[in-house]
Design an enzyme around this catalytic site. Structure first.
Site, short mmCIF file in Angstrom:
data_model
loop_
_atom_site.label_atom_id
_atom_site.label_comp_id
_atom_site.label_asym_id
_atom_site.label_seq_id
_atom_site.Cartn_x
_atom_site.Cartn_y
_atom_site.Cartn_z
N SER A 75 -22.25 3.59 0.40
CA SER A 75 -22.14 4.21 1.72
C SER A 75 -22.91 5.38 1.91
CB SER A 75 -20.59 4.72 1.84
OG SER A 75 -20.52 5.94 0.88
N TYR A 131 0.89 -1.10 0.02
CA TYR A 131 0.10 0.07 -0.06
C TYR A 131 0.94 1.15 0.08
CZ TYR A 131 -3.99 -2.87 1.37
OH TYR A 131 -4.90 -3.86 1.34
#
Length: 334
Positions: free
Chosen positions: A215, A56
């Site tokens: 979301s 990442y």
């Protein structure tokens, strides 16, 4: 904070984990100070599981977690458990060039992760994707040697199919499988979930809000930067996006009737799937974290679950969850 077992061989963890990837990569720019503050807030709220990957932003995320842990309270540091994925290969321009599950590579990746985290062990260690060129037994065997040496506590898997899961579990105890699971990503239902439950392997579910798509905060006119993975994700494109947001609108009606947010009802649905499932929430700010934690107070009865199934049926989403090249690798595991 509620807790759940991470399989029969893993630790007891908080009912929600914090996926830290978005604090470093793939979803546009993030604020470092706010990211650290969000990790601190999660730990103080009782979240114990912090998930990352050594790839990442090429180690940035591990260093961020290390920084947050060093500046957290002693009690929070003691409770924190790290889950680390390894094996994805990157180039200096941020490109992807495959996976490496060779035993020597496994130990090399672990050495660098321990240094970046500032830790003497990793709680759960897993290859990010099964390396098609290396038997899973060899990769898992190398992690087992790290467990024996005290550098790793538990062995996990990520995005593995049922056959790989069974072969891995025959090699060494497996705590959990990390895999995408949400209202609109239900591919694990069937062979994969049956295999993990038969073997006593837990699920850490990532993408529970489908990268923000369900979301309740994503809009059709949102402009995504070039450094945002969603700009090339099939589910966020054109007619696919419009269709998927119509599913969110249907879900919103149910959420409003219960007096909760769309995100909270979507996370609560994943929580309702079983005590062996721990959702990872990808909150990048304290505000989004607080909303996610509110899902722990949402109770879904049979009528609620039936209404959610009608609003968002199985396979209702338009578009794959990854671009074609990545889906080809994942499909080879199914």
């Amino acid at each position: 904070m509620q807790t759940r077992p991470l399989g029969t061989t893993g630790p007891q963890v908080s009912a929600l984990g914090l996926g830290c990837m978005g604090m470093s990569a793939l979803y546009g720019d993030a604020d470092r100070a706010e990211s650290v503050a969000t990790i601190h807030a999660a730990l103080e709220a009782g979240v114990t599981l912090l998930d990352t990957g050594d790839f990442y932003a090429m180690g940035h995320n591990e260093m961020l977690i290390g920084e947050a842990l060093r500046s957290a309270s002693a009690a929070s540091r003691e409770r924190a458990l790290t889950s680390v994925k390894f094996g994805a290969l990157r180039d200096p321009d941020g490109g992807w060039s495959g996976y490496d599950g060779r035993p020597a590579a496994v130990k090399n990746f672990a050495a660098y992760s321990l240094q970046r985290l500032g830790a003497d062990h990793i709680d759960v260690y897993r290859i990010a994707r099964v390396d098609p060129g290396i038997p899973i037994e060899e990769t898992v065997g190398a992690i087992a040697e790290l467990v024996e040496a005290g550098h790793v506590r538990h062995i996990g898997l990520s995005e593995a199919g049922a056959d790989s899961i069974r072969r891995a579990a025959a090699t060494a105890p497996i705590s959990d499988l990390q895999i995408e699971y949400s209202l609109i990503s239900r591919g694990i239902e069937g062979e994969i979930l049956a295999a993990t439950r038969e073997l006593g392997i837990g699920i850490t579910a990532y993408g529970v809000l489908s990268r923000g798509l369900i979301s309740g905060h994503f809009t059709a006119d949102r402009q995504l930067g070039a450094n945002d993975f969603r700009a090339m994700s099939p589910r966020f494109q054109g007619d696919n996006l419009r269709h998927n947001l119509s599913l969110v609108d249907a879900l919103r009606k149910i959420a409003e009737q219960k007096g909760v947010s769309v995100a909270q009802i979507a996370i609560a649905w994943v929580l309702s799937r079983g005590e062996d499932i721990v959702p990872l929430v990808g909150a990048r700010t304290r505000e989004r974290l607080a909303e996610a934690l509110g899902a722990l107070d949402v109770t879904l009865d049979e009528a609620d679950l039936a209404a959610i199934e009608r609003a968002v049926p199985v396979d209702a989403a338009a578009g794959d969850r990854y671009p074609a090249a990545q889906m080809a690798h994942l499909d080879s595991e199914r």
